[in-house]
Design a protein around this motif. Structure first.
Motif, short mmCIF file in Angstrom:
data_model
loop_
_atom_site.label_atom_id
_atom_site.label_comp_id
_atom_site.label_asym_id
_atom_site.label_seq_id
_atom_site.Cartn_x
_atom_site.Cartn_y
_atom_site.Cartn_z
N ALA A 11 0.82 -1.21 0.00
CA ALA A 11 0.00 0.00 0.00
C ALA A 11 0.86 1.26 0.00
CB ALA A 11 -0.94 0.00 1.20
N GLU A 12 1.98 1.22 0.69
CA GLU A 12 2.88 2.37 0.73
C GLU A 12 3.54 2.57 -0.64
OE1 GLU A 12 4.39 2.33 5.36
OE2 GLU A 12 5.19 0.82 3.98
N ALA A 14 2.29 1.74 -3.53
CA ALA A 14 1.26 2.27 -4.42
C ALA A 14 1.04 3.76 -4.18
CB ALA A 14 -0.04 1.50 -4.22
N GLN A 15 1.04 4.17 -2.92
CA GLN A 15 0.83 5.58 -2.60
C GLN A 15 2.00 6.44 -3.07
OE1 GLN A 15 -0.29 6.26 1.47
NE2 GLN A 15 -0.44 8.48 1.21
N GLN A 18 1.80 6.86 -6.74
CA GLN A 18 0.73 7.80 -7.07
C GLN A 18 1.21 9.24 -6.88
OE1 GLN A 18 -2.82 7.66 -4.55
NE2 GLN A 18 -4.10 7.96 -6.37
N ILE A 19 1.94 9.48 -5.80
CA ILE A 19 2.52 10.81 -5.57
C ILE A 19 3.45 11.18 -6.72
CG2 ILE A 19 4.08 12.14 -4.09
CD1 ILE A 19 2.95 10.52 -1.70
N GLN A 51 5.33 14.57 2.27
CA GLN A 51 4.51 13.36 2.46
C GLN A 51 5.30 12.11 2.11
OE1 GLN A 51 1.03 13.24 -0.02
NE2 GLN A 51 0.18 11.42 0.99
N SER A 52 5.96 12.09 0.97
CA SER A 52 6.69 10.90 0.55
C SER A 52 7.90 10.65 1.43
CB SER A 52 7.12 11.04 -0.92
OG SER A 52 7.96 12.16 -1.10
N MET A 55 6.88 9.02 4.69
CA MET A 55 6.51 7.61 4.54
C MET A 55 7.74 6.71 4.49
SD MET A 55 3.42 7.80 1.74
CE MET A 55 3.41 6.01 1.61
#
Length: 221
Positions: A11-12, A14-15, A18-19, A51-52, A55
């Motif tokens: 999930a991380e 994929a996020q 996406q970013i 944000q990235s 994470m």
């Protein structure tokens, strides 16, 4: 002297992808115009970067193996970078110190986190020289390679597709690579073999490791 570690959950990954797909990237030379070896793109959006970076950083800090291998005391904020067809990063060694907004980080270890599948691009291997031999790395999404920052390395030319990674630099409590590696190995022996030892011998092993760790980190090697 290097370690491949699983860091990110699907999930991380994929996020983060996406970013990367939505945020602007600029010529990587923006942070080092004189570096003629550098041919890539890097994330250039404050909100996306924050944000990235958080994470990837959180994934590192929650990984016991990452912390046990690096003895990290400071991390440069991880930065996403793209390599498109024709891009590469010539042979280089990383800067010893990085000036960041919140202070200076000494680069004892370098880390590349791979974010897309190696089948999505051709070329684009991270090539690291360890002694006189070199090793090429093209890892699965979410895997990271951690290696000494004083090792010469390059990113080979991408000939097809796009390579997406996040990079960071780590300041260790033990800057000497050999001493850091020995401490890691002693910790691995204690963890893997400890239940087979007499308790007294296990205690002595832990005592030796922690004493060396205390001495080597406090003395600045």
């Amino acid at each position: 002297m290097y370690r491949i570690l699983p860091l990110l959950e699907p999930a991380e990954i994929a996020q983060l992808r996406q970013i990367a797909a939505k945020a602007p990237f600029v010529d990587g030379k923006i942070t080092n115009p004189a570096n003629t070896a550098k041919q890539n793109l890097q994330l250039h959006d404050a909100q996306a970067y924050e944000q990235s970076s958080a994470m990837v950083r959180d994934a590192m800090l929650r990984s016991p193996e990452f912390m046990e291998f690096t003895f990290a005391t400071a991390l440069a904020p991880p930065l996403m970078a793209k390599y498109q067809k024709g891009m590469k990063y010539g042979t280089h060694g990383d800067a010893a110190y990085l000036q960041l907004p919140k202070g200076i980080v000494r680069s004892d270890l370098s880390c590349t986190v791979f974010l897309n599948d190696p089948d999505e691009y051709e070329g684009g291997a991270l090539r690291v020289w360890l002694g006189e031999a070199s090793i090429d790395f093209k890892l699965k999404p979410g895997e990271a390679i951690v290696y000494p920052s004083n090792a010469l390395h390059e990113v080979t030319e991408v000939t097809k597709g796009e390579r997406l990674v996040a990079i960071t630099f780590i300041q260790s409590r033990v800057s000497d690579p050999f001493k850091r590696h020995m401490l890691y190995e002693l910790g691995e022996i204690a963890a893997l073999e400890g239940n087979k030892m007499e308790e007294e011998n296990h205690m002595k092993l832990r005592f030796v490791r922690e004493s060396l760790y205390r001495y080597w980190s406090a003395s600045g090697d």
